[in-house]
Structure formats: structure tokens, C-alpha cells
Design an enzyme around this catalytic site. Structure first.
Site, short mmCIF file in Angstrom:
data_model
loop_
_atom_site.label_atom_id
_atom_site.label_comp_id
_atom_site.label_asym_id
_atom_site.label_seq_id
_atom_site.Cartn_x
_atom_site.Cartn_y
_atom_site.Cartn_z
CG HIS A 82 -1.37 -0.80 7.27
ND1 HIS A 82 -0.78 -1.90 7.54
CD2 HIS A 82 -0.99 -0.35 6.11
CE1 HIS A 82 0.00 -2.17 6.61
NE2 HIS A 82 -0.16 -1.42 5.61
CE LYS A 116 4.93 -3.16 3.89
NZ LYS A 116 5.03 -2.74 2.54
CG ASP A 132 0.80 -6.41 0.91
OD1 ASP A 132 -0.22 -5.88 0.75
OD2 ASP A 132 1.79 -5.56 1.14
N GLY A 137 0.62 -1.24 -0.17
CA GLY A 137 -0.06 -0.11 -0.04
C GLY A 137 0.88 1.30 0.23
CB SER A 138 0.61 4.45 -1.57
OG SER A 138 0.89 4.20 -2.84
N GLY A 139 1.65 5.10 1.20
CA GLY A 139 1.58 5.93 2.51
C GLY A 139 2.26 5.80 3.37
CG HIS A 140 3.76 2.22 4.25
ND1 HIS A 140 3.19 2.36 5.45
CD2 HIS A 140 2.90 1.15 3.55
CE1 HIS A 140 1.93 1.49 5.55
NE2 HIS A 140 1.80 1.00 4.67
#
Lengths: 333, 333
Positions: free
Chosen positions: A219, A105, A110, A54-57
Site C-alpha cells: 500500500h 494477509k 484485515d 483491499g482492492s488495487g492488488h
């Protein structure tokens, strides 16, 4: 919600477009499906290393695309797994004939989507190996995970596998090394504030004015417990003790100490934590031979910190030190 | 106030101690008075470059100490000028006989204390030159400033002067180059949230839930105006238009575009801003030949962004590209 964005649904796409114009020497961006590859991909005869999530990391994973680290990164929507077709297309784009290592991860979505992509790639004659990262000592099983979550050690796996691939090591070797790094890395984090996923528009959880979440996931998944805010030295112990009590840390060994900001925490505070973590590692007879301090695997604007300790051997240190040229990690070039 | 610290009065000292153990190969820390010097200081026969200012803007300045950039950094308390004795002692510690360039952001306290230190150093036979940075187009005069404030261009001055000094250039040359960089750099920022100075314990100003401060200073000084939060592209125009309208940007010229996070803004959002800023620069006929994206001159955990545009010449680009090895900027080594 106060964020620098246009439509929330365009955030990831527009950020990728920004990366493309900021780093044309390092990487190329494809938008449909979305992924980034190093500028000279595919590199003929070299094992490729690919990750995603996911994006945001950020900078994980796109900021680690370039020479000596990742060949490709597949960003999902914010906190959402990339799709199998994204991963498959990126795998095809970077395969130079020597196979592709997927660094994954340990989150259920994922794992599932990377597995599916790996199968489809195999059907097309591309050999893949998967390195699963599950280094978070905070909890067994979690909101999106069976087993331990994958966090800070991911950065170290990507660097070390990327260098091994650059050095010409074969597919099985690079994957085995990545698994060894994961086996010898342990992490734990805590949050002082939540963060806001853009398309949700409000914080993903709530914390009282003097409350923290110990063992937070990247998250915002619940950790071990809510606790009161305490002095930084005490909070550092709350993270280091479970890490040090877990396998594999043995007195007399060399370690890499990585103090990671979750996004909204000033560097000044990260160094206060590093100072205490270094002292606690030394008190257990560990020798900190390499360090990394900064926001490398984040949770949007969350305030907080995670600590990763990796027991290193000579080979890991050599690949850690090897040249790397990406947007977020660079040395030797 | 939720922060990772012990006593607020120990924050800077403990962060310096953290830097010392994290980067023993790069720098040494002295605590009373407090400053950092590169590990091999003083370098005989080389011009030294020194900067300093209030803490809370990290990695500026301590994160830029090392080979190819700063010889020394003098951190004051958070948002508070360093004292003349700090600056004097650091100047003495790094003087290798070829003189010392002081890079000073244009804030009244900094200017005064650096001036006093320079006079005392001169009395001791150490030649100094001062490069004053005043690149912020937002306002003339401000809460702590006569004239324009010094912001993002400081990072570029430090890198370029540091490389020139490393290349063996003389005191007057390095200072003249620094002044040329300042003359050709322009910046402006905006804040989405305030930040909290630890010893104050509460935010330094207030912003409504959909309000931003356009032209914010790095200590939260008022800017041009309060405005409503708008899409990122429009906010980017609000910063780029005043920058581009100011001297010296001319069509056909090469520029370095630096999109800086103020601390609490995710990298994803910085790249959205970079994308639009790049487009606006190109629309004026400017060629973005170098870029920098990330939190390099921050205001603790403030959410927001600043943009710096530097019209570069061949010499600036050469020194920008030269090897640098610091905690926060590193390439070529």
C-alpha cells in the site's frame, strides 16, 4: 490523476461487473455486499478457501477465484479492508459443509474483520480456520501492521491450499498446509514510483527522480530505507540478501522463485531481475524447481518489483502443479 | 529514467537469459543472433509458426513460444525490427520439413526484414508463408507503417495458427487461416501516458496532465487526435465505435473480445473497460463467446488500453480453445 475509470466510488463495482461478463464460466459476482465465488459454489463436501483484502492488488484475490484455487474473494475498497459482513456472506455462500479456510494477509484491519466474520460464521455453525500470511522480511510492524506484512507468499498459499481442498483434504489439513507454506515463504519488494489511490487523487508518497523505496509495502507503506536507483543486479541483491538471510533457506533445498511486478514494471525488467535472483539462489545452493514471473500481487500502477522465495517440499510441489482454472492462473485444464 | 535494468544495451539479452532459466521446460534461448525456440524444436513434420518484432511489447512474442503457439520468436532491440539474419537463423532452427509461417506486424522495417529472411530461407530450400497483421483501425499509414498498423490481433493470429500447426495442418492452410483471422480482427488503442525507450532515456512523446492520445500506436506513434481525459465509459466508446463501424462485424455473429493493457494500466481498470466494451458489442447484436483481458501486447510501461474484436467462426474458436503451453498463455496442459 489519469485513470481509466468513471466515478472513483464505482471503480471496484464496475471492475467486478467486468469480471462477471468476462469469465461467466469461472465465477459469479454479488454486489451488495461485494464478493466473487466460483461458478459452481458451494461445492458439497469440499473445504472452501476464501481470501480478501483491499482492492488495487489485482489479480489478487478475485483473479484467483475458480477451480483449484479460491472459492471466494472479498474485495474491499482500494487499499481498504473488506467488511465483516462481506466476509461472512461470502463464507456462507461457499461453505459446502466441510468448513472454510480464510487466507488473511497480516494487516490490522484485515485481521480484525476476518476474525469478526469467523466468529459470526461459527455462531451459524460454519467451521473456519485462519491462515495468516506474514512473509515480508522488510520490516517488523508497519503503517497498518503489527508484525510482518503479508505479501507475495499469499499467492502461493492460495494456490497450494486451493489444490489441497480440491483434492479432498480436510479443514485442519488444508489450514496446516497453508501455515507451513507461510512459514517457508519470504518476500521483499522495492518501488521506483508511488501509485495513486483513485479517491485520494494524488500519489500516496513521493520519490525523487533517482530515488527508490527499499522494502516497500503493497500500500506504499515505508520500507527499510530510501536509496538511490542502482543497476538491476544490485537492486536484486538488496532484496535477495535479506530474504536468503532469513529462515528457512538451507543449501540443497528446492525452492519456488516468484518475481512479482507491482503493476507498472514491464515484463522485460522482471525477467532481468529473475535472472539475477536465480543466480543468487543458486549461489546459496538452492535449486529453483518452480518459477512464477509477472504481476500477481500489485499496487495499482506502482513501478517496482517484489521477490518471493518459497522452500518447497514434495507435497507443496504436487499441489502447486495441480490443475487450476482462474482468470489469472491457469494450467492443467 | 527509472527502470530495473543494468546497461540499456544488455536489457533484451538479460531478459532472454531470465526467460531461459525461468522456463527451461518450455523454451531455449540463443543469444547471437538472439531468438527463442520451443524446447523440442524442430518438430519433425509440423509446420512451424514464427514471429518477431521490436522488444518492449512483452509478453509478445517471446512469452508465446511453446507448445500450441509459436515455435520461435525473434526479439529486436526495444521498438526496433529484428534483423534478417536473426529471422533466418530462427527459421532454420524450427523448420521441421513442413515449412514455416512468419507472422509479421505491418511495420515497414519488420516487413522488409522478414521478406529478406524469407527469400534467404527459400534459397536454402525452406518453404515459408507470411501472414501480415494490419488490424489497427486508428489510422491509414503511420510513423513506421504504410497501410494499417499491426496490433492486438497479432496475439490471436499467433494462438490460432499455432494450434492449427499443432493439429497437423499444412503450410498453406495455416497461413490462410492466419490471414482469415487478420481479416476478421480490428483493434484500436489509447494512451494516458507515454513510455520511455531505455536507450533514449526520456519519454518518446509528451501528454498534458489531462490529455490522452486516441488511436495511439504501440511505439507511441501518433493516433487520430489528442483529446481530454474523459470517463472510462466514454473512452471505451471512442475505441469501440471505430472498431464496430469497420468491417466485418455483423449482428448475430460471435466475437472474441480482447481488452489489452499497454503496460502501466491496472487490471482493475481493464475490467471497467471490458464491462463497457461488452455492453457496446451486445448493443450491436454481437455475442461475446470468448474473452481475453490483460497486458499481452504492451508498450513498456505506457498507461493505456487497446481493444481488439475478432469475429470468430467455428474453426477459429476450436483452435483458440486448443491446448497451449507458453509463459504467458496457458490452458489445457
Amino acid at each position: 490523476m489519469k485513470k481509466l475509470l468513471n466515478a472513483p466510488s464505482d471503480l471496484v463495482k464496475e471492475a467486478l461487473a467486468g469480471m462477471a461478463v468476462a469469465h461467466p464460466d469461472l465465477l459469479r459476482v454479488q454486489l451488495d455486499p461485494a464478493f466473487l465465488v466460483r461458478a459452481d459454489a458451494p461445492v458439497r463436501g469440499k473445504v472452501a478457501v476464501l481470501s480478501g483484502g483491499g482492492s488495487g492488488h489485482e489479480p489478487l484475490h478475485g483473479g484467483f477465484v475458480g477451480r483449484g484455487m479460491l472459492d471466494a474473494a472479498c474485495p474491499g475498497a482500494v487499499f481498504t479492508s473488506p467488511t465483516p459482513d462481506q466476509i461472512l456472506e461470502a463464507t456462507r455462500a461457499v461453505d459446502g459443509g466441510a468448513g472454510v479456510v480464510h487466507v488473511v494477509k497480516n494487516y490490522t484491519g484485515d485481521v480484525m474483520n476476518f476474525e469478526m466474520a469467523a466468529e459470526l460464521a461459527r455462531d451459524m455453525g460454519i467451521a473456519t480456520e485462519t491462515v495468516l500470511v506474514n512473509d515480508d522480511v522488510a520490516v517488523e510492524n508497519s503503517l497498518y501492521t503489527a508484525g510482518r506484512r503479508g505479501v507475495g507468499t499469499t499467492v502461493l498459499v492460495e494456490k497450494i491450499c486451493g489444490a489441497a481442498a480440491e483434492a479432498g483434504r480436510g479443514l485442519a489439513d488444508v489450514a496446516a498446509l497453508g501455515r507451513r507454506v507461510n512459514d517457508h515463504g519470504r518476500s521483499m519488494g522495492l518501488a521506483l514510483t508511488p501509485c495513486t489511490v483513485p479517491h485520494a487523487g494524488k500519489p500516496s508518497f513521493e520519490l525523487g527522480p533517482d530515488e527508490i523505496e527499499v522494502g516497500i509495502g503493497i500500500h506504499g507503506e515505508p520500507g527499510r530505507r530510501r536509496a538511490k536507483l542502482e543497476p538491476a543486479d544490485r537492486l536484486t541483491e538488496m532484496l535477495m540478501d535479506p530474504i536468503l538471510d532469513d529462515l528457512p533457506f538451507r543449501a540443497g533445498k528446492d525452492v519456488l522463485l516468484f518475481v512479482n511486478g507491482l503493476g507498472g514494471t514491464p515484463l522485460l525488467e522482471l525477467y532481468v531481475v529473475f535472472r539475477k535472483a536465480h543466480e543468487l539462489a543458486a549461489a546459496r545452493g538452492l535449486r529453483v524447481v518452480r518459477s512464477l514471473v509477472g504481476p500477481y500481487i500489485t499496487s495499482l500502477e506502482m513501478a517496482g518489483v517484489s521477490i518471493t522465495l518459497l522452500e518447497v517440499d514434495e507435497e507443496m510441489v504436487r499441489y502447486w502443479d495441480a490443475p487450476v482454472h482462474t482468470a489469472a492462473l491457469r494450467w492443467g485444464v
